[in-house]
Structures are given as structure tokens and as C-alpha cells.
Design a protein around this motif. Structure first.
Motif, PDB file in Angstrom:
ATOM      1  N   GLU A  15      74.202  21.660 -55.869  1.00 43.66           N
ATOM      2  CA  GLU A  15      73.791  20.273 -55.829  1.00 43.66           C
ATOM      3  C   GLU A  15      74.866  19.460 -55.115  1.00 43.66           C
ATOM      4  O   GLU A  15      76.002  19.908 -54.949  1.00 43.66           O
ATOM      5  CB  GLU A  15      73.599  19.734 -57.246  1.00 43.66           C
TER       6      GLU A  15
ATOM      7  N   GLU B 109      74.752  14.967 -66.337  1.00 41.31           N
ATOM      8  CA  GLU B 109      73.873  16.129 -66.283  1.00 41.31           C
ATOM      9  C   GLU B 109      74.295  17.132 -67.342  1.00 41.31           C
ATOM     10  O   GLU B 109      75.406  17.059 -67.881  1.00 41.31           O
ATOM     11  CB  GLU B 109      73.881  16.755 -64.885  1.00 41.31           C
TER      12      GLU B 109
ATOM     13  N   TYR C 103      77.261  21.319 -60.559  1.00 42.70           N
ATOM     14  CA  TYR C 103      76.678  22.425 -61.321  1.00 42.70           C
ATOM     15  C   TYR C 103      77.185  23.765 -60.777  1.00 42.70           C
ATOM     16  O   TYR C 103      77.560  24.660 -61.530  1.00 42.70           O
ATOM     17  CB  TYR C 103      75.153  22.324 -61.210  1.00 42.70           C
TER      18      TYR C 103
ATOM     19  N   ALA D 132      68.415  27.344 -67.789  1.00 44.56           N
ATOM     20  CA  ALA D 132      68.188  26.270 -66.834  1.00 44.56           C
ATOM     21  C   ALA D 132      67.449  25.113 -67.487  1.00 44.56           C
ATOM     22  O   ALA D 132      66.501  25.308 -68.247  1.00 44.56           O
ATOM     23  CB  ALA D 132      67.398  26.781 -65.637  1.00 44.56           C
ATOM     24  N   THR D 133      67.886  23.901 -67.185  1.00 43.52           N
ATOM     25  CA  THR D 133      67.226  22.705 -67.716  1.00 43.52           C
ATOM     26  C   THR D 133      66.339  22.024 -66.675  1.00 43.52           C
ATOM     27  O   THR D 133      65.578  21.133 -67.019  1.00 43.52           O
ATOM     28  CB  THR D 133      68.268  21.691 -68.229  1.00 43.52           C
ATOM     29  N   THR D 134      66.431  22.452 -65.404  1.00 40.74           N
ATOM     30  CA  THR D 134      65.606  21.917 -64.328  1.00 40.74           C
ATOM     31  C   THR D 134      65.274  23.047 -63.349  1.00 40.74           C
ATOM     32  O   THR D 134      66.010  24.050 -63.279  1.00 40.74           O
ATOM     33  CB  THR D 134      66.316  20.799 -63.542  1.00 40.74           C
ATOM     34  N   PRO D 135      64.212  22.905 -62.574  1.00 44.51           N
ATOM     35  CA  PRO D 135      63.923  23.916 -61.543  1.00 44.51           C
ATOM     36  C   PRO D 135      65.067  24.065 -60.544  1.00 44.51           C
ATOM     37  O   PRO D 135      65.320  25.177 -60.058  1.00 44.51           O
ATOM     38  CB  PRO D 135      62.654  23.367 -60.877  1.00 44.51           C
ATOM     39  N   GLU D 136      65.768  22.971 -60.224  1.00 46.43           N
ATOM     40  CA  GLU D 136      66.880  23.045 -59.289  1.00 46.43           C
ATOM     41  C   GLU D 136      68.003  23.916 -59.853  1.00 46.43           C
ATOM     42  O   GLU D 136      68.594  24.736 -59.132  1.00 46.43           O
ATOM     43  CB  GLU D 136      67.418  21.653 -58.966  1.00 46.43           C
ATOM     44  N   GLN D 137      68.294  23.747 -61.140  1.00 48.01           N
ATOM     45  CA  GLN D 137      69.324  24.586 -61.759  1.00 48.01           C
ATOM     46  C   GLN D 137      68.932  26.054 -61.688  1.00 48.01           C
ATOM     47  O   GLN D 137      69.772  26.922 -61.392  1.00 48.01           O
ATOM     48  CB  GLN D 137      69.545  24.172 -63.210  1.00 48.01           C
TER      49      GLN D 137
ATOM     50  N   GLN E 298      65.028  29.785 -69.311  1.00 50.02           N
ATOM     51  CA  GLN E 298      64.674  28.368 -69.395  1.00 50.02           C
ATOM     52  C   GLN E 298      65.071  27.829 -70.755  1.00 50.02           C
ATOM     53  O   GLN E 298      64.839  28.468 -71.786  1.00 50.02           O
ATOM     54  CB  GLN E 298      63.177  28.167 -69.171  1.00 50.02           C
ATOM     55  N   ASN E 299      65.695  26.675 -70.758  1.00 53.72           N
ATOM     56  CA  ASN E 299      66.067  26.044 -72.013  1.00 53.72           C
ATOM     57  C   ASN E 299      64.813  25.675 -72.798  1.00 53.72           C
ATOM     58  O   ASN E 299      63.994  24.876 -72.349  1.00 53.72           O
ATOM     59  CB  ASN E 299      66.894  24.789 -71.737  1.00 53.72           C
TER      60      ASN E 299
END
Length: 242
Positions: A48, A56, A120, A154-159, A186-187
């Protein structure tokens, strides 16, 4: 053997020797593994951008949460690193139950950070360099069981995309002698651990377990990432011990 039954034993050198023997490890083997782990790995090619507003969160599992929390409490830009459980339900997110290895949880650390200071990807680089051995499956040194697995929640698709790309990069470059076993999950809910597990490294530096397995990680952080190291840890407050 779940660690909750060893909390007293590992406070002494004799107790730690028993634990190491049970896991077919010696002090020499532990030192050898630690030396091999504590090396800076390549930064992720995909990350990122630094400078986004706000805060974040990322959630990492990498064995006993004492050491993982202790490392990230000393990272500049981290505003909180809390030990807890992820990967299972709220109903059985308690240490005694999680330690059976049957709940789906992993001992995890929820890290809140300032993206204007650290990214990140840099946090993942620290994780793979000093916080965990990502080649071990359902184990970190003497601690065995699925609750000690290496996983990025992961907390987002980007992560998730950054984590997947980074693991592929590390495998392709053969950074480690064995493939990276870290899972990208996935969280589904993070549940804080009991108060007596919070800030454990800071509060119990004389524990032989901490001295053998965890303090070297903080030392490696200071050595390998000097500009990201903060001498003063960011401590968790406000969580009851039971």
C-alpha cells in the motif's frame, strides 16, 4: 502439551529443558533456528502507499502470541498490539479451550498502526523477518498444535492480495530453505486474550521461555530494522486478567 499447563514450568531453566525435550528440541537447535530466522527478508514488491489518513489494522498469528505481541509493541508507527484469538467463534475464545487445538482459533495479535508512518507491507516484512518462522506447520519451536500456526488474517481484499503476492515472492526467491507455510485467511472475528497474557514479554523478561524464544526477536528487530524500532513499548491497558 497445551502451554497453559506449563506456565509455571517454563519459568525455570529446568522446566524449559523439559519442554524442549518433549518437542525434540535442544537449546543448540533453538539457537540455530533463531539465527537462521533473524535475517531481513526482501521487502514486498506490492504494498500500500505510505501516507494514507486514519488508522489501519492487521491481524497476525505466528506461534505464541507473547513474542509476536512483544515484537510489534516495539515497532514505530504501531499504536496498539493486542494478544488474542482469531479463526474461531466467540463462544470458545478462551485460553484454556483454545489451547486444546480444537476450536479453530490461532493465537493472534491485532496490530493497529498509523499508515502515515509505516505500511502494511513493511509490517509483513518485519513479521517474516523476526516475528515467526513461516516454514513451520502448526508449530513454533516447542509449541505445537493448530493454535500455533502461521496465518495472516486479512481484513480487506487489498491486504489479502498483498499477502498472497508477498508469499509468492518469498517462495520464488527461495528466501527460506523450505516453502512458506503461512496461510492467508480472512478475519472472521478477533477476540482479546485474557489480561494476564497482555504485555507478557514486557512484564516477564526473566522468564526462561521469554528469554529463549522471544527477547531475541526484539533484539533482531532493533538490529535489522533500526529506523522502525521503538525502545518504549506500546502497552495494552484495560483488559481484566480473568
Amino acid at each position: 502439551m497445551p502451554r497453559h499447563s506449563r506456565l509455571t514450568a517454563i519459568a525455570s531453566a529446568a522446566g524449559l529443558a523439559v519442554v524442549l525435550a518433549a518437542g525434540a528440541l535442544t537449546f543448540g537447535a533453538v539457537r540455530s533456528q533463531a539465527e537462521a530466522l533473524n535475517k531481513i527478508v526482501p521487502a514486498p514488491s506490492l504494498d500500500e502507499k505510505l501516507g494514507a489518513a486514519g488508522t489501519e489494522t492487521l491481524i497476525l498469528a505466528g506461534g505464541c502470541f507473547w513474542g509476536v505481541q512483544g515484537v510489534f509493541q516495539h515497532v514505530h508507527g504501531v499504536t496498539e498490539a493486542m494478544s488474542g484469538y482469531d479463526g474461531g467463534s466467540a463462544a470458545n475464545a478462551q485460553y484454556e479451550t483454545v489451547s486444546t487445538g480444537t476450536t479453530g482459533h490461532a493465537e493472534s495479535v491485532r496490530i493497529t498502526y498509523d499508515p502515515k508512518i509505516i505500511t502494511y507491507g513493511k509490517l509483513l516484512q518485519i513479521y517474516f523477518s523476526v516475528a515467526t518462522d513461516p516454514t513451520q506447520v502448526n508449530q513454533q519451536y516447542p509449541d505445537t498444535g493448530s493454535q500455533y500456526r502461521s496465518e495472516i488474517f486479512a481484513t480487506t481484499p487489498e491486504q489479502a492480495a498483498i499477502a498472497h503476492a508477498y508469499i509468492a515472492q518469498l517462495n520464488q526467491s527461495k528466501t527460506y530453505a523450505a516453502p512458506v507455510a503461512t496461510i492467508v485467511g480472512q478475519n472472521t472475528g478477533f477476540y482479546p486474550a485474557e489480561g494476564y497474557h497482555q504485555n507478557y514479554l514486557t512484564l516477564h523478561p526473566d522468564s526462561d521461555y521469554i528469554a529463549t524464544f522471544d527477547l531475541p526477536k526484539v533484539g533482531a528487530l532493533q538490529k535489522l530494522f533500526p529506523t522502525d524500532f521503538s525502545a518504549q513499548p506500546i502497552l495494552v491497558t484495560g483488559i481484566k486478567s480473568s
